[in-house]
Design a protein around this motif. Structure first.
Motif, PDB file in Angstrom:
ATOM      1  N   LEU A   7       0.826  -1.212   0.000  1.00 60.56           N
ATOM      2  CA  LEU A   7       0.000   0.000   0.000  1.00 60.56           C
ATOM      3  C   LEU A   7       0.859   1.260   0.000  1.00 60.56           C
ATOM      4  N   SER A   8       1.924   1.251   0.771  1.00 57.63           N
ATOM      5  CA  SER A   8       2.845   2.378   0.798  1.00 57.63           C
ATOM      6  C   SER A   8       3.495   2.569  -0.572  1.00 57.63           C
ATOM      7  N   GLY A   9       3.912   1.475  -1.181  1.00 62.16           N
ATOM      8  CA  GLY A   9       4.509   1.533  -2.514  1.00 62.16           C
ATOM      9  C   GLY A   9       3.524   2.033  -3.558  1.00 62.16           C
ATOM     10  N   PHE A  10       2.271   1.577  -3.446  1.00 60.96           N
ATOM     11  CA  PHE A  10       1.243   2.021  -4.378  1.00 60.96           C
ATOM     12  C   PHE A  10       1.025   3.527  -4.257  1.00 60.96           C
ATOM     13  N   LYS A  11       0.947   4.013  -3.015  1.00 57.79           N
ATOM     14  CA  LYS A  11       0.758   5.443  -2.777  1.00 57.79           C
ATOM     15  C   LYS A  11       1.909   6.245  -3.378  1.00 57.79           C
ATOM     16  N   HIS A  12       3.125   5.793  -3.143  1.00 58.52           N
ATOM     17  CA  HIS A  12       4.295   6.482  -3.692  1.00 58.52           C
ATOM     18  C   HIS A  12       4.276   6.424  -5.218  1.00 58.52           C
ATOM     19  N   GLY A  13       3.871   5.296  -5.757  1.00 61.34           N
ATOM     20  CA  GLY A  13       3.776   5.150  -7.212  1.00 61.34           C
ATOM     21  C   GLY A  13       2.783   6.116  -7.827  1.00 61.34           C
ATOM     22  N   MET A  14       1.670   6.355  -7.134  1.00 59.21           N
ATOM     23  CA  MET A  14       0.686   7.312  -7.631  1.00 59.21           C
ATOM     24  C   MET A  14       1.264   8.730  -7.624  1.00 59.21           C
ATOM     25  N   GLU A  15       2.043   9.058  -6.609  1.00 60.59           N
ATOM     26  CA  GLU A  15       2.691  10.369  -6.554  1.00 60.59           C
ATOM     27  C   GLU A  15       3.683  10.522  -7.709  1.00 60.59           C
ATOM     28  N   LEU A  16       4.463   9.482  -7.953  1.00 58.68           N
ATOM     29  CA  LEU A  16       5.430   9.512  -9.054  1.00 58.68           C
ATOM     30  C   LEU A  16       4.712   9.647 -10.396  1.00 58.68           C
ATOM     31  N   THR A  17       3.586   8.945 -10.543  1.00 58.23           N
ATOM     32  CA  THR A  17       2.805   9.009 -11.775  1.00 58.23           C
ATOM     33  C   THR A  17       2.305  10.431 -12.015  1.00 58.23           C
ATOM     34  N   ARG A  18       1.843  11.081 -10.954  1.00 63.31           N
ATOM     35  CA  ARG A  18       1.366  12.464 -11.091  1.00 63.31           C
ATOM     36  C   ARG A  18       2.506  13.395 -11.513  1.00 63.31           C
ATOM     37  N   GLN A  19       3.687  13.184 -10.944  1.00 59.92           N
ATOM     38  CA  GLN A  19       4.839  14.015 -11.312  1.00 59.92           C
ATOM     39  C   GLN A  19       5.197  13.826 -12.785  1.00 59.92           C
ATOM     40  N   CYS A  20       5.208  12.587 -13.231  1.00 58.73           N
ATOM     41  CA  CYS A  20       5.522  12.309 -14.639  1.00 58.73           C
ATOM     42  C   CYS A  20       4.467  12.915 -15.559  1.00 58.73           C
ATOM     43  N   GLN A  21       3.197  12.767 -15.187  1.00 58.37           N
ATOM     44  CA  GLN A  21       2.123  13.302 -16.015  1.00 58.37           C
ATOM     45  C   GLN A  21       2.207  14.820 -16.105  1.00 58.37           C
ATOM     46  N   ALA A  22       2.526  15.481 -15.001  1.00 55.56           N
ATOM     47  CA  ALA A  22       2.667  16.938 -15.014  1.00 55.56           C
ATOM     48  C   ALA A  22       3.800  17.360 -15.949  1.00 55.56           C
ATOM     49  N   ALA A  23       4.907  16.646 -15.906  1.00 55.51           N
ATOM     50  CA  ALA A  23       6.035  16.970 -16.790  1.00 55.51           C
ATOM     51  C   ALA A  23       5.649  16.770 -18.251  1.00 55.51           C
ATOM     52  N   LEU A  24       4.921  15.700 -18.530  1.00 53.49           N
ATOM     53  CA  LEU A  24       4.483  15.446 -19.906  1.00 53.49           C
ATOM     54  C   LEU A  24       3.472  16.497 -20.371  1.00 53.49           C
ATOM     55  N   ASP A  25       2.571  16.888 -19.484  1.00 53.39           N
ATOM     56  CA  ASP A  25       1.599  17.931 -19.833  1.00 53.39           C
ATOM     57  C   ASP A  25       2.295  19.247 -20.154  1.00 53.39           C
ATOM     58  N   ASN A  26       3.302  19.609 -19.348  1.00 56.82           N
ATOM     59  CA  ASN A  26       4.056  20.840 -19.608  1.00 56.82           C
ATOM     60  C   ASN A  26       4.785  20.766 -20.942  1.00 56.82           C
ATOM     61  N   ALA A  27       5.370  19.616 -21.234  1.00 50.51           N
ATOM     62  CA  ALA A  27       6.073  19.446 -22.510  1.00 50.51           C
ATOM     63  C   ALA A  27       5.101  19.539 -23.677  1.00 50.51           C
ATOM     64  N   GLN A  28       3.942  18.915 -23.534  1.00 50.00           N
ATOM     65  CA  GLN A  28       2.947  18.962 -24.600  1.00 50.00           C
ATOM     66  C   GLN A  28       2.469  20.397 -24.844  1.00 50.00           C
ATOM     67  N   GLN A  29       2.235  21.140 -23.777  1.00 54.78           N
ATOM     68  CA  GLN A  29       1.793  22.516 -23.916  1.00 54.78           C
ATOM     69  C   GLN A  29       2.864  23.358 -24.613  1.00 54.78           C
ATOM     70  N   THR A  30       4.108  23.131 -24.265  1.00 55.60           N
ATOM     71  CA  THR A  30       5.195  23.862 -24.893  1.00 55.60           C
ATOM     72  C   THR A  30       5.253  23.572 -26.390  1.00 55.60           C
ATOM     73  N   VAL A  31       5.140  22.299 -26.760  1.00 59.71           N
ATOM     74  CA  VAL A  31       5.169  21.909 -28.169  1.00 59.71           C
ATOM     75  C   VAL A  31       3.985  22.525 -28.913  1.00 59.71           C
ATOM     76  N   GLU A  32       2.812  22.497 -28.300  1.00 60.57           N
ATOM     77  CA  GLU A  32       1.639  23.078 -28.952  1.00 60.57           C
ATOM     78  C   GLU A  32       1.796  24.583 -29.160  1.00 60.57           C
ATOM     79  N   LEU A  33       2.359  25.265 -28.170  1.00 61.98           N
ATOM     80  CA  LEU A  33       2.573  26.699 -28.322  1.00 61.98           C
ATOM     81  C   LEU A  33       3.574  27.006 -29.429  1.00 61.98           C
ATOM     82  N   LEU A  34       4.572  26.162 -29.567  1.00 62.98           N
ATOM     83  CA  LEU A  34       5.605  26.394 -30.570  1.00 62.98           C
ATOM     84  C   LEU A  34       5.165  26.014 -31.985  1.00 62.98           C
ATOM     85  N   THR A  35       4.284  25.026 -32.107  1.00 62.07           N
ATOM     86  CA  THR A  35       3.926  24.532 -33.436  1.00 62.07           C
ATOM     87  C   THR A  35       2.589  25.038 -33.960  1.00 62.07           C
ATOM     88  N   ASN A  36       1.714  25.511 -33.075  1.00 64.16           N
ATOM     89  CA  ASN A  36       0.383  25.920 -33.515  1.00 64.16           C
ATOM     90  C   ASN A  36      -0.029  27.276 -32.950  1.00 64.16           C
TER      91      ASN A  36
END
Length: 79
Positions: free
Chosen positions: A36-65
């Motif tokens: 359960l502790s590992g699962f909780k930590h994994g969810m936190e890590l997943t959120r961090q990765c998703q936030a980084a990907l969202d920021n990258a996607q927004q940057t690409v969209e701003l630059l290309t469109n």
């Protein structure tokens, strides 16, 4: 070092940590509390990765469109 160059390694490091955690959880050798502790930590890590990907996607969209080049502003990531 700028924030933009630090974002890549942080994402890679977080993703690698998440992959190791998933592997450990899949082995099934952890107690319920450890799982359960590992699962909780994994969810936190997943959120961090998703936030980084969202920021990258927004940057690409701003630059290309850009809809209106006169209204473009520098992108400021939340993190």
């Amino acid at each position: 070092m700028s924030k933009k160059t630090e974002a890549g390694p942080d994402f890679e490091k977080t993703l690698a940590e998440l992959e190791q955690l998933v592997k450990k959880l899949e082995e099934g050798n952890l107690s319920l509390d450890e799982s359960l502790s590992g699962f909780k930590h994994g969810m936190e890590l997943t959120r961090q990765c998703q936030a980084a990907l969202d920021n990258a996607q927004q940057t690409v969209e701003l630059l290309t469109n850009p809809q209106d080049e006169d209204s473009l502003q520098p992108f400021e990531p939340d993190a």
